[in-house]
Design a protein around this motif. Structure first.
Motif, short mmCIF file in Angstrom:
data_model
loop_
_atom_site.label_atom_id
_atom_site.label_comp_id
_atom_site.label_asym_id
_atom_site.label_seq_id
_atom_site.Cartn_x
_atom_site.Cartn_y
_atom_site.Cartn_z
N ARG A 22 53.04 29.03 -6.05
CA ARG A 22 51.74 28.59 -5.46
C ARG A 22 50.77 28.38 -6.44
NH1 ARG A 22 46.73 31.02 -4.12
NH2 ARG A 22 45.71 30.38 -2.21
N LYS A 23 50.04 27.10 -6.18
CA LYS A 23 48.89 26.64 -7.18
C LYS A 23 47.71 26.92 -6.66
CE LYS A 23 49.61 22.32 -8.56
NZ LYS A 23 49.45 20.77 -8.65
N ARG A 24 46.72 27.61 -7.63
CA ARG A 24 45.60 27.89 -7.64
C ARG A 24 44.45 27.04 -8.51
NH1 ARG A 24 44.25 33.33 -9.98
NH2 ARG A 24 43.49 32.15 -11.81
N GLN A 25 43.84 26.24 -7.80
CA GLN A 25 43.05 25.52 -8.51
C GLN A 25 41.32 25.86 -8.15
OE1 GLN A 25 44.76 21.65 -7.02
NE2 GLN A 25 44.95 21.23 -9.52
N ILE A 26 40.85 26.08 -9.18
CA ILE A 26 39.34 26.16 -9.14
C ILE A 26 38.48 26.19 -10.36
CG2 ILE A 26 39.60 28.54 -9.33
CD1 ILE A 26 37.26 29.21 -7.32
N HIS A 27 37.28 25.62 -10.45
CA HIS A 27 36.54 25.44 -11.45
C HIS A 27 37.49 24.37 -12.65
CE1 HIS A 27 33.80 28.26 -9.68
NE2 HIS A 27 34.61 29.12 -10.03
N GLY A 28 38.15 23.63 -12.07
CA GLY A 28 38.92 22.73 -13.13
C GLY A 28 40.02 23.56 -13.72
N ASP A 29 40.36 24.39 -13.28
CA ASP A 29 41.44 25.53 -13.94
C ASP A 29 42.63 25.52 -12.92
OD1 ASP A 29 42.54 27.29 -15.84
OD2 ASP A 29 42.16 29.00 -14.43
N THR A 30 43.96 25.40 -13.46
CA THR A 30 45.03 25.36 -12.64
C THR A 30 45.80 26.73 -12.97
OG1 THR A 30 45.15 22.99 -12.19
CG2 THR A 30 47.08 24.38 -11.65
N VAL A 31 46.23 27.45 -12.02
CA VAL A 31 47.29 28.54 -12.41
C VAL A 31 48.39 28.70 -11.25
CG1 VAL A 31 47.41 31.13 -12.18
CG2 VAL A 31 45.24 29.96 -13.28
N ILE A 32 49.46 28.65 -11.63
CA ILE A 32 50.75 28.73 -10.92
C ILE A 32 51.30 30.30 -10.62
CG2 ILE A 32 53.24 28.20 -10.42
CD1 ILE A 32 51.16 25.86 -10.52
N ASP A 33 51.13 30.62 -9.41
CA ASP A 33 51.26 32.10 -9.20
C ASP A 33 52.86 32.29 -8.51
OD1 ASP A 33 51.40 34.71 -8.13
OD2 ASP A 33 49.50 34.64 -7.41
N ASP A 34 53.76 32.75 -8.97
CA ASP A 34 55.12 32.67 -8.49
C ASP A 34 55.18 33.80 -7.22
OD1 ASP A 34 56.09 30.70 -10.10
OD2 ASP A 34 57.01 32.00 -11.45
N TYR A 35 54.18 34.67 -7.33
CA TYR A 35 54.45 35.88 -6.48
C TYR A 35 53.40 35.95 -5.60
CZ TYR A 35 57.83 36.70 -10.09
OH TYR A 35 58.81 36.50 -11.11
N TYR A 36 52.78 35.06 -5.26
CA TYR A 36 51.48 35.23 -4.33
C TYR A 36 51.97 35.65 -2.94
CZ TYR A 36 47.32 33.87 -1.69
OH TYR A 36 46.02 34.03 -0.76
N TRP A 37 53.22 35.37 -2.66
CA TRP A 37 53.98 35.42 -1.23
C TRP A 37 53.88 36.80 -0.70
CZ3 TRP A 37 58.51 38.11 -1.01
CH2 TRP A 37 58.86 38.47 -2.31
N MET A 38 53.78 37.65 -1.75
CA MET A 38 54.00 39.20 -1.46
C MET A 38 52.84 39.68 -0.66
SD MET A 38 55.67 40.84 -4.73
CE MET A 38 57.40 40.42 -5.45
N ILE A 39 51.78 38.72 -0.39
CA ILE A 39 50.68 39.17 0.54
C ILE A 39 51.04 39.02 1.93
CG2 ILE A 39 49.60 36.95 0.76
CD1 ILE A 39 46.93 37.82 0.32
N ASP A 40 52.26 38.40 2.24
CA ASP A 40 52.67 37.93 3.49
C ASP A 40 52.70 39.05 4.61
OD1 ASP A 40 52.70 35.34 2.96
OD2 ASP A 40 54.76 34.67 3.69
N TYR A 41 53.13 40.22 4.10
CA TYR A 41 53.20 41.45 5.09
C TYR A 41 52.02 41.84 5.62
CZ TYR A 41 54.03 46.13 6.90
OH TYR A 41 53.99 47.16 7.70
N PHE A 42 50.70 41.89 4.73
CA PHE A 42 49.42 42.00 4.93
C PHE A 42 48.79 41.02 5.87
CE2 PHE A 42 45.07 41.04 3.69
CZ PHE A 42 44.34 42.02 4.16
N LYS A 43 49.16 39.53 5.66
CA LYS A 43 48.67 38.62 6.33
C LYS A 43 49.42 38.41 7.32
CE LYS A 43 45.29 36.79 3.21
NZ LYS A 43 44.08 36.36 3.64
N LYS A 44 50.83 38.94 7.60
CA LYS A 44 51.56 38.61 8.85
C LYS A 44 52.33 37.18 8.65
CE LYS A 44 49.45 41.79 12.00
NZ LYS A 44 48.49 42.64 11.09
N GLY A 45 52.57 37.02 7.49
CA GLY A 45 53.29 35.42 7.29
C GLY A 45 54.73 35.61 7.42
N GLN A 46 55.37 34.55 7.07
CA GLN A 46 56.73 34.11 7.41
C GLN A 46 57.49 35.08 6.36
OE1 GLN A 46 57.43 30.06 6.73
NE2 GLN A 46 56.84 30.14 4.52
#
Length: 696
Positions: A22-46
């Protein structure tokens, strides 16, 4: 770091989490987060099911890796449990004609809340049997016991999920009936007005869990018709409601890191409007203490370490405040316990707590003396306003928790109760010290130490270094019977009083937060260096432990001082600082802006990113790591430690051990029973002992 080849671990493959970039872009800074998906249980995601599968796989791996310590863990659990007096009773306190106390019974996890009328020789009245109420629940926390002024009704609150979302119940103590007035989603405390019919409570936002409104409930009415009497507009502030000790006022407090505000209501007139005591001002904190003839105000207004002001009961604006006790740059005033003729003032000086007694009639002040180099003293349960007797608690690294009663008039004191350590505890067999480490910028950081007499101070002893270092929370020396299991096996325990806490005054806190947060982490590392240099231990035998914001500390230390520590225990660690602080839907996030900064602002974002453990994992050899979390944690969500461990597995080098244990039933504070939590401590100790080659 010690070579792990000398320690035999099972040959079990560690789970490798799937990467879903997942790509995070803010303040001209780009970060790739491979494990952001682990929030899905909290967010009731897929990917909710995938999250549970991963956490379960990590639990299975941890169990397999620690399999051979299972018997030892059982021994440690029984050893620690055996020191606890199972059948016990708290020191009774007197309020409005009754003595109140709680007691525990042999074999039971919880307690019973009781009272006796008039005298301790009277028959016991069982108010709540928490052992019975908790039956069938994996987690059960009861708190906020509040008796109506006529002594007939009891309000209490319950959390059965471990997310600190309490439901308030009301029990008729004469009939035993629990009323149908169930008030859900509160902070836990319900405060009685003097009419015995009206309750005030703090309502929480069901998503962010922020305390948002103070509500008024009238007994017998539908909860859906409860009236909002105060709504907090600043989402960086926490709010609460209470009652003055003299019974005259209902008090609403709104407080953040930087400013606060108090609202008052006559407790005899619960349907009237609250009135502001003094409107909030930037960078000014204050709390109030109502006396019979005036208000006292504890404030940092023009006083970094706080001073005590006073004002008339009918003129509370700042222009009417006059000095009661002036500011002292070397003394932090932290609390005031009021009585009709005396004040007990809690202070800090030279990193130690102290109690000053102020006579309101003679205007004389004196201090209590305690006689140890490192200790903790604090006001206890003091509910009676018209009393000359102060209850206070006392403990140190070698002195079990004690409750004293001090007569402020004749200056005599009586020990009412000291924690009993079953199996025999000889205080003289243990030694406590207080030393200072010099941080890299010259600051002197206190360290409190305890070890068993005879422990060799030649660099060969294992040492567990603990700290917290955030929110101005001071980690003061206190006794732990569980810790004896470490000390008796040769460990030294070191409590580092690092910046970010308030041990050395308010500036100590200010110098370890926001854009000076790195001081907290450097202090801890420099304390570790000091302990090595002074031959208390060595890098092969030095261990670190911290939880929550202290778990953030552990994450940073693992990144910046990996070679200095043989092992680290990170409990419910706040390790994904940037991503969490960018997501206002995560519980409590906006309340934290004054502590860490708001990453929507560029400077704060890049400073946070420079230390956030998850953002700074490097291909290096890490210490052996045991990471714990709870699936239902509302303070630091499970996905922070989970994704941290997942990323560490793919990046770190070497053969150090990395374990993640997720409790699938509990939240931030772990188990609710008085014995179950010992199982986690036994696991943590077994992890340390395994690394030291200690197996019994």
């Amino acid at each position: 770091m010690q070579d792990n080849k000398n320690i035999q671990w099972p040959e079990v493959l560690a789970p490798i989490a799937a990467a879903h970039p997942r790509k995070r872009q803010i303040h001209g800074d780009t970060v790739i987060d491979d494990y952001y998906w682990m929030i899905d249980y909290f967010k009731k995601g897929q990917r909710s099911a995938e999250v549970i599968d991963y956490l379960t796989a990590e639990n299975t791996y941890t169990a397999a890796m620690l399999k051979e310590t299972e018997s030892f863990q059982g021994d440690l659990f029984r050893e620690m449990k055996s020191r606890i007096k199972e059948k016990d009773e708290s020191v009774p306190y007197f309020k409005n004609g009754y003595y109140y106390y709680s007691r525990t019974e042999e074999g039971n996890q919880y307690f019973k809340f009781c009272r006796k009328k008039g005298t301790l020789d009277a028959d016991e009245e069982l108010l709540l049997d928490i052992d019975h109420l908790a039956e069938g629940y994996a987690y059960y926390a009861a708190k906020g016991f509040s008796i109506s002024p006529d002594n007939r009704l009891l309000a209490f609150s319950v959390d059965t999920v471990s997310r600190r979302e309490y439901a308030v119940y009301i029990k008729n103590l004469e009939t035993g009936e629990i009323y149908p007035d169930r008030i859900a989603n509160t902070e836990g405390a319900a405060i009685w007005a003097n009419d015995n019919q009206t309750l005030f409570y703090t309502a929480k936002n069901p998503v962010t869990l922020l305390s948002e409104k103070i509500m008024r409930h009238t007994l017998g009415t539908d909860v859906s018709t409860d009236v909002s009497v105060y709504e907090e507009k600043d989402n960086t502030n926490y709010i609460a409601v209470g009652k003055s000790k003299n019974g005259k006022y209902i008090i609403i407090s709104s407080e953040g890191t930087l400013s606060s505000e108090i609202w008052l209501l006559d407790a005899d007139l619960p349907n009237n409007d609250f009135k502001v005591f003094q409107p909030r001002r930037n960078d000014v904190l204050y709390t109030i203490v109502p006396l019979q003839d005036r208000f006292l105000i504890l404030t940092n207004d023009d006083a970094i370490n706080f001073r005590i002001m006073q004002c008339p009961l009918d003129k509370t604006d700042r222009e009417h405040w006059t000095i009661f006790i002036a500011h002292r740059p070397d003394v932090l005033v932290s609390d005031i316990e009021e009585f009709s003729s005396f004040l007990a003032i809690a202070e800090r000086k030279d990193g130690l707590t102290q109690l000053a007694i102020y006579d309101l009639n003679s205007q004389e002040q004196h201090y209590l003396d305690f006689g140890e180099v490192a200790y903790t003293v604090y006001p206890g349960i003091n509910v009676e306003y018209n009393s000359e007797k102060l209850r206070y608690g006392y403990t140190s690294l070698v002195t079990p928790s004690s409750v004293y009663e001090y007569n402020m008039g004749d200056r005599s004191k009586t020990l009412l109760k000291q924690q009993e350590v079953l199996g025999g505890y000889d205080q003289s067999a243990y030694k406590t010290e207080r030393i200072y480490a010099v941080a890299r910028d010259g600051a002197r950081v206190p360290i409190s130490l305890v070890y068993k007499e005879g422990t060799q101070l030649d660099g060969t002893a294992p040492l567990l270094q603990y700290a917290y270092g955030s929110y101005g929370a001071s980690m003061d020396p206190s006794f732990s019977s569980n810790r004896l299991s470490l000390l008796d096996r040769g460990f030294i325990y070191a409590l580092a009083h690092i910046r970010g806490g308030e041990e050395m005054g308010r500036l100590w806190y200010e110098d370890g937060k926001m854009m000076r947060k790195m001081n907290t982490f450097y202090d801890f590392v420099d304390c570790g260096k000091c302990l090595i240099e002074q031959r208390y231990t060595s890098p092969d035998h030095l261990y670190a432990q911290g939880g929550s914001a202290g778990g953030l500390l552990m994450g940073v230390v693992a990144n910046i001082a990996a070679a200095q520590y043989q092992g680290i225990i990170a409990q419910v660690p706040f390790v994904d600082v940037v991503n969490t602080m960018l997501d206002e839907t995560i519980p409590l996030t906006t309340n934290e802006y004054d502590e860490w900064g708001n990453p929507n602002e560029s400077d704060a974002y890049f400073y946070m990113k420079s230390y956030s453990p998850y953002e700074n994992i490097e291909p290096q050899e890490y210490p052996n790591l045991l990471v714990t979390t709870g699936l239902h944690d509302s303070q630091v969500q499970y996905f922070e430690p989970a994704k941290w461990v997942a990323k560490l597995r793919t990046v770190k080098t070497g053969n150090s051990i990395l374990l993640l244990k997720t409790d699938m039933d509990y939240g931030h504070g772990g188990a609710s029973g008085r014995f179950d939590y010992l199982k986690e401590i036994a696991m943590e100790y077994a992890f340390l002992f395994k690394l030291e080659g200690i197996n019994r």
